[in-house]
Structures are given as structure tokens and as C-alpha cells.
Design a protein around this motif. Structure first.
Motif, PDB file in Angstrom:
ATOM      1  N   ASP A 176     101.938 -42.674  27.932  1.00 19.37           N
ATOM      2  CA  ASP A 176     100.477 -41.820  27.579  1.00 19.37           C
ATOM      3  C   ASP A 176     100.919 -40.177  26.796  1.00 19.37           C
ATOM      4  OD1 ASP A 176      99.828 -41.651  30.968  1.00 19.37           O
ATOM      5  OD2 ASP A 176     100.975 -40.752  31.654  1.00 19.37           O
ATOM      6  N   LEU A 177      99.784 -40.499  26.286  1.00 19.27           N
ATOM      7  CA  LEU A 177      99.297 -39.768  25.151  1.00 19.27           C
ATOM      8  C   LEU A 177     100.400 -39.883  23.791  1.00 19.27           C
ATOM      9  CD1 LEU A 177     100.966 -36.204  26.936  1.00 19.27           C
ATOM     10  CD2 LEU A 177      98.509 -36.778  26.417  1.00 19.27           C
ATOM     11  N   THR A 178     101.397 -41.312  23.790  1.00 19.83           N
ATOM     12  CA  THR A 178     101.179 -42.062  22.626  1.00 19.83           C
ATOM     13  C   THR A 178     100.223 -43.456  22.293  1.00 19.83           C
ATOM     14  OG1 THR A 178     103.874 -41.808  23.811  1.00 19.83           O
ATOM     15  CG2 THR A 178     103.037 -43.883  21.559  1.00 19.83           C
ATOM     16  N   LEU A 179      99.889 -44.133  23.332  1.00 17.55           N
ATOM     17  CA  LEU A 179      98.574 -44.515  23.286  1.00 17.55           C
ATOM     18  C   LEU A 179      97.697 -44.206  24.220  1.00 17.55           C
ATOM     19  CD1 LEU A 179     100.787 -48.137  24.448  1.00 17.55           C
ATOM     20  CD2 LEU A 179     100.127 -47.402  21.855  1.00 17.55           C
ATOM     21  N   THR A 180      97.843 -43.032  25.107  1.00 13.28           N
ATOM     22  CA  THR A 180      96.365 -42.541  26.083  1.00 13.28           C
ATOM     23  C   THR A 180      96.096 -41.026  25.103  1.00 13.28           C
ATOM     24  OG1 THR A 180      97.233 -41.715  27.702  1.00 13.28           O
ATOM     25  CG2 THR A 180      97.344 -44.420  27.499  1.00 13.28           C
ATOM     26  N   ARG A 181      95.200 -40.911  25.596  1.00 13.18           N
ATOM     27  CA  ARG A 181      94.353 -39.490  25.022  1.00 13.18           C
ATOM     28  C   ARG A 181      95.323 -38.426  26.578  1.00 13.18           C
ATOM     29  NH1 ARG A 181      91.348 -39.320  21.031  1.00 13.18           N
ATOM     30  NH2 ARG A 181      89.513 -40.964  20.803  1.00 13.18           N
ATOM     31  N   TRP A 182      95.751 -39.060  27.243  1.00 11.74           N
ATOM     32  CA  TRP A 182      95.933 -37.879  28.099  1.00 11.74           C
ATOM     33  C   TRP A 182      97.026 -38.073  29.415  1.00 11.74           C
ATOM     34  CZ3 TRP A 182      90.533 -39.637  28.688  1.00 11.74           C
ATOM     35  CH2 TRP A 182      89.984 -40.842  28.834  1.00 11.74           C
ATOM     36  N   GLU A 183      96.998 -37.806  30.258  1.00 13.44           N
ATOM     37  CA  GLU A 183      98.455 -37.945  31.082  1.00 13.44           C
ATOM     38  C   GLU A 183      97.629 -39.186  32.621  1.00 13.44           C
ATOM     39  OE1 GLU A 183     101.046 -37.977  31.488  1.00 13.44           O
ATOM     40  OE2 GLU A 183     101.905 -35.850  30.103  1.00 13.44           O
ATOM     41  N   THR A 184      97.913 -39.867  31.921  1.00 11.90           N
ATOM     42  CA  THR A 184      96.902 -40.935  33.359  1.00 11.90           C
ATOM     43  C   THR A 184      96.952 -40.660  34.772  1.00 11.90           C
ATOM     44  OG1 THR A 184      98.794 -42.949  32.811  1.00 11.90           O
ATOM     45  CG2 THR A 184      96.163 -42.947  31.256  1.00 11.90           C
TER      46      THR A 184
ATOM     47  N   ALA B 213      90.048 -46.628  36.809  1.00 15.88           N
ATOM     48  CA  ALA B 213      89.767 -47.283  35.446  1.00 15.88           C
ATOM     49  C   ALA B 213      87.890 -47.884  34.545  1.00 15.88           C
ATOM     50  CB  ALA B 213      91.224 -48.289  35.298  1.00 15.88           C
ATOM     51  N   ASP B 214      87.653 -48.329  35.851  1.00 16.53           N
ATOM     52  CA  ASP B 214      86.396 -48.005  35.785  1.00 16.53           C
ATOM     53  C   ASP B 214      85.231 -46.851  35.210  1.00 16.53           C
ATOM     54  OD1 ASP B 214      86.630 -51.236  36.033  1.00 16.53           O
ATOM     55  OD2 ASP B 214      85.954 -51.310  37.547  1.00 16.53           O
ATOM     56  N   GLU B 215      85.915 -46.155  36.027  1.00 14.92           N
ATOM     57  CA  GLU B 215      85.254 -44.688  35.806  1.00 14.92           C
ATOM     58  C   GLU B 215      85.682 -43.862  34.089  1.00 14.92           C
ATOM     59  OE1 GLU B 215      84.934 -43.616  40.429  1.00 14.92           O
ATOM     60  OE2 GLU B 215      86.249 -42.830  39.067  1.00 14.92           O
ATOM     61  N   VAL B 216      86.831 -44.335  33.870  1.00 16.18           N
ATOM     62  CA  VAL B 216      86.969 -43.652  32.541  1.00 16.18           C
ATOM     63  C   VAL B 216      87.245 -44.032  31.383  1.00 16.18           C
ATOM     64  CG1 VAL B 216      89.159 -42.367  33.679  1.00 16.18           C
ATOM     65  CG2 VAL B 216      89.399 -44.374  33.127  1.00 16.18           C
ATOM     66  N   PHE B 217      86.754 -45.589  31.847  1.00 20.35           N
ATOM     67  CA  PHE B 217      86.161 -46.453  30.419  1.00 20.35           C
ATOM     68  C   PHE B 217      84.367 -46.557  30.980  1.00 20.35           C
ATOM     69  CE2 PHE B 217      89.973 -47.822  29.522  1.00 20.35           C
ATOM     70  CZ  PHE B 217      90.333 -48.705  28.639  1.00 20.35           C
ATOM     71  N   ALA B 218      84.128 -45.344  31.641  1.00 18.34           N
ATOM     72  CA  ALA B 218      82.862 -45.524  31.844  1.00 18.34           C
ATOM     73  C   ALA B 218      82.032 -44.334  30.378  1.00 18.34           C
ATOM     74  CB  ALA B 218      82.290 -45.721  32.911  1.00 18.34           C
TER      75      ALA B 218
ATOM     76  N   GLU C 102      84.518 -39.858  26.441  1.00 15.86           N
ATOM     77  CA  GLU C 102      86.245 -40.213  26.207  1.00 15.86           C
ATOM     78  C   GLU C 102      86.399 -41.670  25.798  1.00 15.86           C
ATOM     79  OE1 GLU C 102      89.317 -37.506  24.380  1.00 15.86           O
ATOM     80  OE2 GLU C 102      88.372 -36.782  26.626  1.00 15.86           O
ATOM     81  N   PRO C 103      87.282 -41.922  24.983  1.00 13.67           N
ATOM     82  CA  PRO C 103      87.968 -43.102  24.594  1.00 13.67           C
ATOM     83  C   PRO C 103      89.285 -42.821  24.977  1.00 13.67           C
ATOM     84  CG  PRO C 103      86.872 -43.150  22.358  1.00 13.67           C
ATOM     85  CD  PRO C 103      86.705 -41.936  23.148  1.00 13.67           C
ATOM     86  N   VAL C 104      89.735 -43.713  26.190  1.00 13.58           N
ATOM     87  CA  VAL C 104      90.561 -43.399  26.697  1.00 13.58           C
ATOM     88  C   VAL C 104      92.719 -43.360  26.065  1.00 13.58           C
ATOM     89  CG1 VAL C 104      92.722 -44.573  28.824  1.00 13.58           C
ATOM     90  CG2 VAL C 104      90.028 -44.592  29.055  1.00 13.58           C
ATOM     91  N   PHE C 105      92.382 -44.568  24.709  1.00 15.70           N
ATOM     92  CA  PHE C 105      93.224 -44.771  24.295  1.00 15.70           C
ATOM     93  C   PHE C 105      92.823 -44.846  23.211  1.00 15.70           C
ATOM     94  CE2 PHE C 105      93.729 -47.673  27.643  1.00 15.70           C
ATOM     95  CZ  PHE C 105      95.459 -48.056  27.600  1.00 15.70           C
ATOM     96  N   LEU C 106      94.263 -44.195  22.194  1.00 13.45           N
ATOM     97  CA  LEU C 106      94.371 -43.945  20.224  1.00 13.45           C
ATOM     98  C   LEU C 106      94.289 -44.900  19.756  1.00 13.45           C
ATOM     99  CD1 LEU C 106      96.985 -41.468  21.375  1.00 13.45           C
ATOM    100  CD2 LEU C 106      94.666 -40.742  20.977  1.00 13.45           C
ATOM    101  N   PRO C 107      92.711 -44.848  19.409  1.00 11.46           N
ATOM    102  CA  PRO C 107      92.681 -46.228  18.277  1.00 11.46           C
ATOM    103  C   PRO C 107      94.174 -46.556  17.192  1.00 11.46           C
ATOM    104  CG  PRO C 107      90.910 -44.523  17.888  1.00 11.46           C
ATOM    105  CD  PRO C 107      91.504 -44.242  18.947  1.00 11.46           C
TER     106      PRO C 107
END
Length: 223
Positions: A12-20, A84-89, A92-97
Motif C-alpha cells: 500500500d502506497l509503495t506499489l499502489t495509489r491508496w490503502e487497499t 478488484a474488478d471494480e477498481v481496475f475498471a 484511476e490506475p490502482v498501481f503506481l507505474p
């Protein structure tokens, strides 16, 4: 240091944009208003607990219990996949590129990469699968049943990351660690090299003081 080239990533917040996990359990509460009502009714008791560091986790645990009450392990796992399907749709990208690129670079270099996270394991796994990272080893938090709901069993955070990583075959010392949070000081102390991901001022100050070293900062997200 060990001959193994093990690289540990926080999630969380290292690879992702939010606290999953927080986003997931809040979503479970919102699905049924009576669950939110239960949390609101308990606020007079929970609010004072939030003010003290040693009891701060109790309101969170209650909210998780309320979000999971009456739901089986299988039902929760299905809801994690739906989430997971909902947030990926979403827009905003879930993961930090930059984080994913760095992780893939380590894999390409032949490093042993493992993700250690406080996120609930089925949720973290569902998100990683959708990012194309399903084969990356994952050490994550687990839940146990409690009076009709679910509460923390093994929370993969802070000092607890060390025995949980060790149990899964990744004992310290580690070559590199990536994190955004001061709770991961035990992880950093057992790593030859470490990076902070877009830390806030307090996090940076605490870690640099504890480590007696200047942090290497990677600005993967806005602080």
C-alpha cells in the motif's frame, strides 16, 4: 549479508495509489447501510480509543468486524475479486507505474522479489493478478472468525513482518527494501539498502533519526 538477493516491497502506497484494505472494507460497509449504522452507534465508545496510540487499532478492528459480520470466508474472497474488478475498471490506475517498473526490473535482474503487506491476502492477491503480477510471492495479513465476523489473525505490519517473511522462506537480512511508512523500520534495519517512497515529513524525520542515515527517496506519488 546473505548470498541471496532478496528484495522486499511494501504494498500500500509503495506499489499502489491508496490503502487497499481500507478502501475494500469501507466499500463492504457501504454496501449495506445497517453496517454503517452499527459503526456509528459504537462511535461514543470507539472515538476515545482512537485518541490513544496503544488502543488506536481497536476501532479499525471493530469496523472490519462489522464489515465482515455474517459473511463466510468464501463470500469475502468473492467480494475481494469483485472489488478488484471494480477498481481496475475505474478511471484511476490502482498501481503506481514507477513502482511496478522497479519491481519488474528486479525480476528481470534475477532478484528474489517478495511483497510483504498489511493488506488482507486474498485482496492483495486479486489486485496483483489483475496487474499481471500473480507469480510474485506475497506475504500478507490473515483474518480469523470471531463472533460471526472476522478479525485480524496475523497482521503483516511492523515487527511482525520479520517472522512472517521468515516463515515463508525469506529470513533477514534482505538486500533491498522499499516502503512508504515508518512502521517498516524493523524491515529497514534488516536490509542492506532501503528506499522511502514519497514519505511525508514525519515519516522521513523518524526514519532518518532511527537509521542515523540519509534516506534515498523515490517520488512515485504525490505526497
Amino acid at each position: 549479508m546473505s548470498d541471496r538477493s532478496v528484495v522486499v516491497f511494501d504494498f500500500d502506497l509503495t506499489l499502489t495509489r491508496w490503502e487497499t484494505a481500507s478502501r475494500f472494507f469501507k466499500g463492504l460497509l457501504r454496501r449495506q447501510p445497517w453496517r454503517i449504522a452499527g459503526v456509528m452507534l459504537a462511535l461514543p465508545v470507539l472515538a476515545p480509543l482512537w485518541a490513544l496510540p496503544r488502543t488506536r487499532r481497536r476501532p479499525v478492528r471493530f469496523a472490519v468486524w462489522m464489515a465482515t459480520f455474517g459473511r463466510s470466508r468464501e463470500a469475502l474472497a468473492r467480494l475481494a475479486v469483485v472489488h478488484a474488478d471494480e477498481v481496475f475498471a475505474g478511471p484511476e490506475p490502482v498501481f503506481l507505474p514507477e513502482g511496478v517498473e522497479r519491481l519488474r526490473h528486479h525480476l528481470a535482474q534475477g532478484d528474489e522479489v517478495v511483497i510483504a503487506t498489511g493488506c488482507w491476502e486474498p485482496l492483495a492477491r486479486a489486485l496483483l493478478e489483475r496487474e499481471g503480477l500473480k507469480d510474485v510471492p506475497l506475504v500478507a495479513s490473515t483474518l480469523r472468525p470471531c463472533v460471526g465476523g472476522w478479525v485480524s489473525e496475523n497482521h503483516c505490519i511492523g515487527e511482525n513482518k520479520i517472522p512472517m517473511l521468515t516463515e515463508r522462506g525469506y529470513p533477514p537480512p534482505w538486500r533491498i527494501a522499499y516502503t512508504d511508512h515508518r512502521a517498516d523500520l524493523p524491515l529497514l534495519r534488516n536490509s542492506e539498502q532501503w528506499y522511502l517512497i514519497s514519505p511525508d515529513v514525519k515519516c522521513l524525520r523518524v526514519i532518518e533519526h532511527a537509521m542515523a542515515a540519509k534516506a534515498e527517496i523515490l517520488s512515485w506519488r504525490a505526497t
